[in-house]
Design an enzyme around this catalytic site. Sequence first.
Site, PDB file in Angstrom:
ATOM      1  N   GLY A 213      22.424  45.702  48.895  1.00  0.00           N
ATOM      2  CA  GLY A 213      23.225  45.118  47.828  1.00  0.00           C
ATOM      3  C   GLY A 213      24.695  45.265  48.108  1.00  0.00           C
ATOM      4  O   GLY A 213      25.092  46.101  48.915  1.00  0.00           O
ATOM      5  N   PRO A 214      25.500  44.455  47.420  1.00  0.00           N
ATOM      6  CA  PRO A 214      26.952  44.522  47.642  1.00  0.00           C
ATOM      7  C   PRO A 214      27.520  45.878  47.226  1.00  0.00           C
ATOM      8  O   PRO A 214      26.866  46.617  46.494  1.00  0.00           O
ATOM      9  CB  PRO A 214      27.499  43.396  46.759  1.00  0.00           C
ATOM     10  CG  PRO A 214      26.401  43.010  45.849  1.00  0.00           C
ATOM     11  CD  PRO A 214      25.121  43.435  46.449  1.00  0.00           C
ATOM     12  N   GLY A 216      29.335  48.865  45.390  1.00  0.00           N
ATOM     13  CA  GLY A 216      29.655  49.152  43.995  1.00  0.00           C
ATOM     14  C   GLY A 216      28.568  48.812  43.006  1.00  0.00           C
ATOM     15  O   GLY A 216      28.771  48.879  41.802  1.00  0.00           O
ATOM     16  N   GLY A 218      25.729  50.426  42.757  1.00  0.00           N
ATOM     17  CA  GLY A 218      25.000  51.615  42.313  1.00  0.00           C
ATOM     18  C   GLY A 218      23.921  52.094  43.267  1.00  0.00           C
ATOM     19  O   GLY A 218      22.991  52.769  42.844  1.00  0.00           O
ATOM     20  N   LYS A 219      24.048  51.780  44.556  1.00  0.00           N
ATOM     21  CA  LYS A 219      23.020  52.206  45.515  1.00  0.00           C
ATOM     22  C   LYS A 219      23.031  53.726  45.691  1.00  0.00           C
ATOM     23  O   LYS A 219      21.987  54.375  45.622  1.00  0.00           O
ATOM     24  CB  LYS A 219      23.238  51.505  46.874  1.00  0.00           C
ATOM     25  CG  LYS A 219      23.138  49.997  46.788  1.00  0.00           C
ATOM     26  CD  LYS A 219      23.313  49.334  48.130  1.00  0.00           C
ATOM     27  CE  LYS A 219      24.707  49.495  48.691  1.00  0.00           C
ATOM     28  NZ  LYS A 219      25.742  48.836  47.872  1.00  0.00           N
ATOM     29  N   HIS A 434      53.751  23.984  36.680  1.00  0.00           N
ATOM     30  CA  HIS A 434      52.613  24.162  37.576  1.00  0.00           C
ATOM     31  C   HIS A 434      51.411  24.726  36.802  1.00  0.00           C
ATOM     32  O   HIS A 434      50.304  24.188  36.877  1.00  0.00           O
ATOM     33  CB  HIS A 434      53.027  25.112  38.718  1.00  0.00           C
ATOM     34  CG  HIS A 434      51.959  25.409  39.702  1.00  0.00           C
ATOM     35  ND1 HIS A 434      51.976  24.920  40.988  1.00  0.00           N
ATOM     36  CD2 HIS A 434      50.831  26.160  39.614  1.00  0.00           C
ATOM     37  CE1 HIS A 434      50.910  25.352  41.637  1.00  0.00           C
ATOM     38  NE2 HIS A 434      50.196  26.113  40.834  1.00  0.00           N
ATOM     39  N   GLU A 435      51.655  25.761  36.027  1.00  0.00           N
ATOM     40  CA  GLU A 435      50.543  26.381  35.298  1.00  0.00           C
ATOM     41  C   GLU A 435      50.002  25.457  34.214  1.00  0.00           C
ATOM     42  O   GLU A 435      48.788  25.331  34.049  1.00  0.00           O
ATOM     43  CB  GLU A 435      50.978  27.721  34.687  1.00  0.00           C
ATOM     44  CG  GLU A 435      51.324  28.806  35.710  1.00  0.00           C
ATOM     45  CD  GLU A 435      50.247  29.015  36.759  1.00  0.00           C
ATOM     46  OE1 GLU A 435      49.048  28.888  36.426  1.00  0.00           O
ATOM     47  OE2 GLU A 435      50.590  29.299  37.922  1.00  0.00           O
ATOM     48  N   HIS A 438      47.638  23.014  35.733  1.00  0.00           N
ATOM     49  CA  HIS A 438      46.258  23.517  35.862  1.00  0.00           C
ATOM     50  C   HIS A 438      45.547  23.475  34.512  1.00  0.00           C
ATOM     51  O   HIS A 438      44.410  23.021  34.393  1.00  0.00           O
ATOM     52  CB  HIS A 438      46.257  24.990  36.307  1.00  0.00           C
ATOM     53  CG  HIS A 438      46.598  25.210  37.748  1.00  0.00           C
ATOM     54  ND1 HIS A 438      45.946  24.572  38.765  1.00  0.00           N
ATOM     55  CD2 HIS A 438      47.496  26.032  38.341  1.00  0.00           C
ATOM     56  CE1 HIS A 438      46.443  24.991  39.933  1.00  0.00           C
ATOM     57  NE2 HIS A 438      47.403  25.871  39.694  1.00  0.00           N
ATOM     58  N   ASP A 512      46.107  27.405  45.997  1.00  0.00           N
ATOM     59  CA  ASP A 512      45.293  26.361  45.374  1.00  0.00           C
ATOM     60  C   ASP A 512      44.727  25.434  46.445  1.00  0.00           C
ATOM     61  O   ASP A 512      43.551  25.077  46.420  1.00  0.00           O
ATOM     62  CB  ASP A 512      46.150  25.522  44.415  1.00  0.00           C
ATOM     63  CG  ASP A 512      46.709  26.353  43.262  1.00  0.00           C
ATOM     64  OD1 ASP A 512      46.085  27.369  42.933  1.00  0.00           O
ATOM     65  OD2 ASP A 512      47.759  25.969  42.715  1.00  0.00           O
TER      66      ASP A 512
HETATM   67  P1  ADP Z   1      27.355  51.706  46.032  1.00  0.00           P
HETATM   68  O1  ADP Z   1      26.774  52.920  46.667  1.00  0.00           O
HETATM   69  O2  ADP Z   1      26.337  50.649  45.751  1.00  0.00           O
HETATM   70  O3  ADP Z   1      28.534  51.155  46.721  1.00  0.00           O
HETATM   71  P2  ADP Z   1      27.921  53.572  43.959  1.00  0.00           P
HETATM   72  O4  ADP Z   1      26.560  54.027  43.629  1.00  0.00           O
HETATM   73  O5  ADP Z   1      28.719  54.466  44.834  1.00  0.00           O
HETATM   74  O6  ADP Z   1      27.881  52.126  44.594  1.00  0.00           O
HETATM   75  O7  ADP Z   1      28.699  53.288  42.605  1.00  0.00           O
HETATM   76  C1  ADP Z   1      29.989  53.770  42.355  1.00  0.00           C
HETATM   77  C2  ADP Z   1      30.165  54.105  40.894  1.00  0.00           C
HETATM   78  O8  ADP Z   1      30.070  52.951  40.074  1.00  0.00           O
HETATM   79  C3  ADP Z   1      29.095  55.037  40.381  1.00  0.00           C
HETATM   80  O9  ADP Z   1      29.451  56.358  40.576  1.00  0.00           O
HETATM   81  C4  ADP Z   1      28.996  54.678  38.914  1.00  0.00           C
HETATM   82  O10 ADP Z   1      29.974  55.354  38.155  1.00  0.00           O
HETATM   83  C5  ADP Z   1      29.342  53.214  38.903  1.00  0.00           C
HETATM   84  N1  ADP Z   1      28.121  52.388  38.912  1.00  0.00           N
HETATM   85  C6  ADP Z   1      27.762  51.529  39.888  1.00  0.00           C
HETATM   86  N2  ADP Z   1      26.617  50.909  39.599  1.00  0.00           N
HETATM   87  C7  ADP Z   1      26.212  51.393  38.409  1.00  0.00           C
HETATM   88  C8  ADP Z   1      25.085  51.127  37.572  1.00  0.00           C
HETATM   89  N3  ADP Z   1      24.146  50.245  37.928  1.00  0.00           N
HETATM   90  N4  ADP Z   1      24.991  51.806  36.418  1.00  0.00           N
HETATM   91  C9  ADP Z   1      25.932  52.686  36.050  1.00  0.00           C
HETATM   92  N5  ADP Z   1      27.015  52.978  36.801  1.00  0.00           N
HETATM   93  C10 ADP Z   1      27.177  52.332  37.958  1.00  0.00           C
HETATM   94 ZN    ZN Z   2      48.348  27.060  41.038  1.00  0.00          ZN
END
Ligand code: ADP
Ligand code: ZN
Length: 628
Positions: A213-214, A216, A218-219, A434-435, A438, A512
């Site tokens: 997974g990407p 952040g 929660g892996k 410009h804004e 858009h 843009d």
């Molecule tokens: P990854 O390992 O996927 O890059 P992390 O497990 O290190 O991500 O997540 C970083 C922080 O983001 C965690 O410590 C938590 O605070 C928050 N977080 C990420 N995913 C979740 C989730 N599914 N539920 C609750 N908190 C999450």
């Molecule tokens: Zn613009």
Amino acid sequence: MKISWRTIVLWTIPALVIGFFLWQGTFAQTQMNMGSNTASTRMSYGRFLDYLKTDRVTSVDLYDNGRTAIVEAVDPELNNRVQRLRVDLPVNSPYLISRLREANINFDSHPPRNEGAVWGLLGNLIFPILLIVGLFFLFRRSSNVPGGPGQAMNFGKSKARFSMEAKTGVLFDDVAGVDEAKEELQEVVTFLKKPERFTAIGARIPKGVLLVGPPGTGKTLLAKAIAGEAGVPFFSISGSEFVEMFVGVGASRVRDLFKKAKENAPCIIFIDEIDAVGRQRGAGIGGGNDEREQTLNQLLTEMDGFEGNSGIIIIAATNRPDVLDSALLRPGRFDRQVTVDAPDIKGRLSILNVHARNKKLSNEISLEAISRRTPGFTGADLANLLNEAAILTARRRKEAITMLEINDAVDRVVAGMEGTPLMDGKSKRLIAYHEVGHAIVGTLLKEHDSVQKVTLVPRGQARGLTWFMPSEEQGLISRSQILARITGALGGRAAEKVIFGDSEVTTGASNDLQQVTGMARQMVTRYGMSDLGPMSLETQQSEVFLGRDLMTRSEYSDEIASRIDAQVRTIVEHCYEDACHMMRDHRVVIDRLVDLLIEKETIDGDEFRQIVAEYTNVPEKESYVPVL
Ligand code: ADP
Ligand code: ZN
Ligand code: MG
């Protein structure tokens, strides 16, 4: 804490040294006192001779081989009171002895005390001895401690860079929004807690689970939660830490890690960023990296080496499963893959609930509204968002977080720090046009996301911003939606051109234009949305450096390539023309909106729509029928 005898020895050495100095200080003191504590007043030698002549001396004691004398003398002026005086004598004064004899003075000589000499000798020897003993232990110790100076000779022998947590303290309840993954991993917890249930029937417990997974999402958190739920130790190491300058170090770390883990089974081994070691072997420029491949081979060997039911489960995380070596993924190794995706709106709500537990929120806050505003945010982004809002609240000295702080925090997380607005002037006017350009396209086109707000407050790189309400990820995007987005993105440049003329357009639109070209090109080459027909003409690019082949076969002929370019140009030109038309047709309302924007800096989406509705006879948005 375990205290080894070496620690004790090491602490004794400085203690002994300090003790020695203290003791030597007092010893020297006593040695001196022998001669002096009986007589604190000094007398010069000449004076002493005078005293002798005038018969005032009653007795003389010689110390220090006759170099110091304690003289008892009487003072007739002070009622014959006896004085004790110290005299430093010249080295050889046989004359003095005879004078003393002549004068019939009671004298005695005191030799230096023998025990003092013994102590002195010992005192002089003890320091070098201590030094030698100390150095000896220091060297012995450092060759056993990772990273010590003695390590230079045998690097890689024992450099355990992994960390072990006996109790992670994380539970499944702390991870939200990834219910499918949690369900699958619940099984792993059972493997660790009740392995008999499976082994009794002859089932082999899986060795490895790959979390994909990407960043952040929660892996790492999930892996910790498995250990926490099962109540087993958690060993973690990052894939990049296996890869070292020296050949063989990575492999020995793998061996070390597994050895430690076996001693602590049942347990979890977590390998973060496994793609750093687990990339396809023999790929990339120059045929690959020996060290990495050795490490990977060692990892594979270790994974095969232990019995399936030894109670160790390896969890690895990556965001690039496509570059992994296929040997890692075959049964018996990482045979389970669990996808941990960015959360949807419901998932975001439950993640917000988890992180709001320890925060003070005011009653008006709707976590649901926040989760609606934040498509594409991962768990880490959401945690960061709430934290930013809490920091803002504290800085504003409020009791609890309000929606105002949340909105500011979202803006900040998405677009960067707020800057100071420009002074009024021509370039501010141009940015305003410009804004508004858009925003007006976004308001007039039905297929476009609605305007949330338009602002002249700069953020990050942008000098002005138009925010759109993100459409909830409905997954599929239609052709007219993409065309509306292209037209909207061209709205800024179109406004500049129509209002200020061809020669006054600015570099502000470069971002843009990049987006526009990207979208148009994908319409042609990936989504089959052009005259070239429903064909996929480009596979997703994968980088050579991340372990794929150097040569990418181009999927089309040169003739098709020029036709693609022509199609892309047609799309962009048509959308640009449409945008310019809209500017000319709505010049009056645009002028008014620009004045308002310069005055207020920010216009809210509802107000914007209301003003536009006053000037257009169609209260509803126009349906966009592109002419291509
Ligand atoms: P990854 O390992 O996927 O890059 P992390 O497990 O290190 O991500 O997540 C970083 C922080 O983001 C965690 O410590 C938590 O605070 C928050 N977080 C990420 N995913 C979740 C989730 N599914 N539920 C609750 N908190 C999450
Ligand atoms: Zn613009
Ligand atoms: Mg991580």
